[in-house]
Design an enzyme around this catalytic site. Structure first.
Site, PDB file in Angstrom:
ATOM      1  N   ARG A 261       0.839  -1.195   0.000  1.00  0.00           N
ATOM      2  CA  ARG A 261       0.000   0.000   0.000  1.00  0.00           C
ATOM      3  C   ARG A 261       0.879   1.252   0.000  1.00  0.00           C
ATOM      4  NH1 ARG A 261      -4.782  -1.728   4.329  1.00  0.00           N
ATOM      5  NH2 ARG A 261      -5.165  -3.782   3.402  1.00  0.00           N
ATOM      6  N   ARG A 276       1.882   1.871   9.956  1.00  0.00           N
ATOM      7  CA  ARG A 276       1.593   2.242   8.561  1.00  0.00           C
ATOM      8  C   ARG A 276       2.862   2.072   7.731  1.00  0.00           C
ATOM      9  NH1 ARG A 276      -3.295   4.823   7.659  1.00  0.00           N
ATOM     10  NH2 ARG A 276      -4.331   5.610   9.519  1.00  0.00           N
ATOM     11  N   GLU A 348      -6.680  -0.233  15.599  1.00  0.00           N
ATOM     12  CA  GLU A 348      -7.238  -1.251  14.702  1.00  0.00           C
ATOM     13  C   GLU A 348      -6.217  -2.340  14.373  1.00  0.00           C
ATOM     14  OE1 GLU A 348      -8.133  -1.935  10.057  1.00  0.00           O
ATOM     15  OE2 GLU A 348      -8.126   0.144  10.760  1.00  0.00           O
ATOM     16  N   SER A 351     -10.375  -5.432  10.401  1.00  0.00           N
ATOM     17  CA  SER A 351     -11.697  -4.948   9.997  1.00  0.00           C
ATOM     18  C   SER A 351     -12.450  -6.118   9.383  1.00  0.00           C
ATOM     19  CB  SER A 351     -11.591  -3.810   8.974  1.00  0.00           C
ATOM     20  OG  SER A 351     -11.267  -2.599   9.594  1.00  0.00           O
ATOM     21  N   ARG A 389       0.842  -5.641  12.929  1.00  0.00           N
ATOM     22  CA  ARG A 389       0.170  -5.023  14.081  1.00  0.00           C
ATOM     23  C   ARG A 389       0.047  -6.009  15.245  1.00  0.00           C
ATOM     24  NH1 ARG A 389      -4.016  -0.351  12.099  1.00  0.00           N
ATOM     25  NH2 ARG A 389      -2.666   0.522  10.482  1.00  0.00           N
TER      26      ARG A 389
END
Length: 427
Positions: A261, A276, A348, A351, A389
């Protein structure tokens, strides 16, 4: 892709329901094109009726041996008009479809109102955040002091927002992936898939990444391939342009892949560490169900994801995302947020979303009910979990004053029974 008839008939309702999500949609242009398309279709239908009637009149004239040249010329002119109108339709429809591809999914009725993450609604919590007798360190400091994370070398090799794991750090991520895959395959009945990491544009359109999120993706220079941002893309597109028998549903897949990403628009956010980054690994859960079963499946996929956090004994909470915070393709989303002691906040880690028919329409994935006509199924996906994460959460929640990090009990069999990660010299 929205059905154009449905979009026209429910235009105001769809636009109003997307008040917090469709700010960049060209609603005025779409409405104008929808109306023009409707007018053109009506004109074409009228002229085709004239052609049919005129053809019958020409046939009668010829049967009676009467002059038919004038009637034939009139029909030829009507035919030319039909051709011109059809040409305009062929121009309008791709333009209309291009705009429609940028319309987000309509939220489910149970999704709370709200414009940003501050208005998400907590569903439940699990576990108790640890209490330390010392100021807890952030994961990047822990990882670097243990010699298991090296951001400097990663930056030298690739640039900012890349990371490198070494020794027990690399082993930790590999162990986590195996634990997650074993759990989802053995306990939750998912079938493992190892998909391509490069996909074509049609695949990205099918799951909703294109055309809206072009700037978030990594493209190959010489070939029209894109590096996957998540395994959701190739796994969902396994069934593109397919009609599945009802008896095959539900289908559940799990995949462990790298994810790429660009993180466009996130500059200044989480610039340090693993939160990130441009490349990370994730275990992804993807499901295909009958429409009546999809919200029960959303609960199931969420339970599967949180079972990993429970195995690792990591405190977390689940929130329902409000309308303004949901992803583009989702009809309803639960976020799993793990506790990070250094930030004193839940962040987070997964999801879990139900897309209803949104992706199925774009990718043309249908099922055939027994004795019925093919219809669009519902697709769902969830992270089960994001590996980087999860490493962050373990380093921060299991840290000790001497700089070591305990290994969660459930993970020790995958770590050669190592119960503690201790500092190692930097090579």
């Amino acid at each position: 892709m929205y059905d154009l008839r449905l979009l026209r008939e429910q235009f105001s309702s769809i636009r109003d329901q997307l008040a917090h999500r469709g700010a960049d949609v060209a609603w005025g242009t779409i409405n104008t094109l929808l109306q023009e398309r409707l007018d053109l279709l009506s004109q074409v239908e009228t002229l085709r009726h004239q052609l049919k009637k005129g053809s019958e009149e020409v046939a009668q004239l010829k049967r009676k041996a009467l002059p038919a040249e004038e009637a034939v010329a009139a029909m030829r002119a009507v035919g030319d008009d039909v051709h011109a109108l059809e040409q305009r339709l062929r121009t309008i429809e791709p333009e209309l479809e291009a705009h429609a591809l940028r319309i987000p999914n309509v939220p489910h009725g149970t999704v709370p109102e709200g414009t940003d993450s501050s208005q998400n609604v907590e569903v439940r919590r699990w576990g108790t955040p640890p209490v330390f007798a010392f100021p807890p360190k952030p994961h990047w400091e822990i990882g670097e002091s243990l010699g298991i994370l090296d951001f400097e070398r990663a930056g030298k090799i690739a640039g900012a927002r890349f990371s490198m794991a070494l020794g027990a750090g690399a082993h930790l991520e590999r162990a986590l992936a195996t634990l997650m895959l074993d759990t989802h395959v053995q306990a939750h009945d998912y079938t493992e898939v190892l998909p391509p990491y490069l996909v074509n544009r049609e695949a990205m359109i099918g799951t909703g990444q294109l055309p809206k999120f072009e700037s978030d993706l990594f493209h190959l220079r010489d070939d029209d391939y894109i590096l996957i941002p998540t395994a959701e893309v190739p796994v969902t597109n396994m069934y593109r342009d397919t009609i599945l028998p009802e008896a095959d549903l539900p289908i559940r897949h799990v995949a462990h892949t790298p994810c790429f990403r660009r993180e466009a628009g996130s500059y200044g956010q989480d610039t340090r560490g693993l939160i990130r980054v441009h490349q990370f690994h994730k275990v992804e859960l993807v499901a295909f169900t009958k429409p009546d079963d999809s919200y029960a499946e959303l609960e199931r996929i969420t339970t599967a994801a949180e079972s990993i956090l429970q195995k690792l004994e990591l405190p977390y909470r689940i929130v329902t995302l409000c309308r303004g915070d949901m992803g583009f393709a989702a009809a309803k989303t639960y976020d799993l947020e793990v506790w990070l002691p250094a930030q004193r906040a839940y962040r987070e880690i997964s999801s879990c979303s139900n897309f209803e028919t949104f992706q199925a329409r774009r990718a043309n994935i249908r099922f055939r009910p027994k004795g019925g006509k093919p219809d669009y199924l519902h697709t769902l996906n969830g992270s089960g979990l994001a590996l980087g994460r999860t490493v962050v959460a373990i380093l921060e929640n299991y840290q000790h004053a001497d700089g070591s990090v305990a290994v969660p009990k459930a993970l020790q069999p995958y770590m050669y029974e190592i119960d503690r990660i201790r500092p190692r010299p930097k090579p």
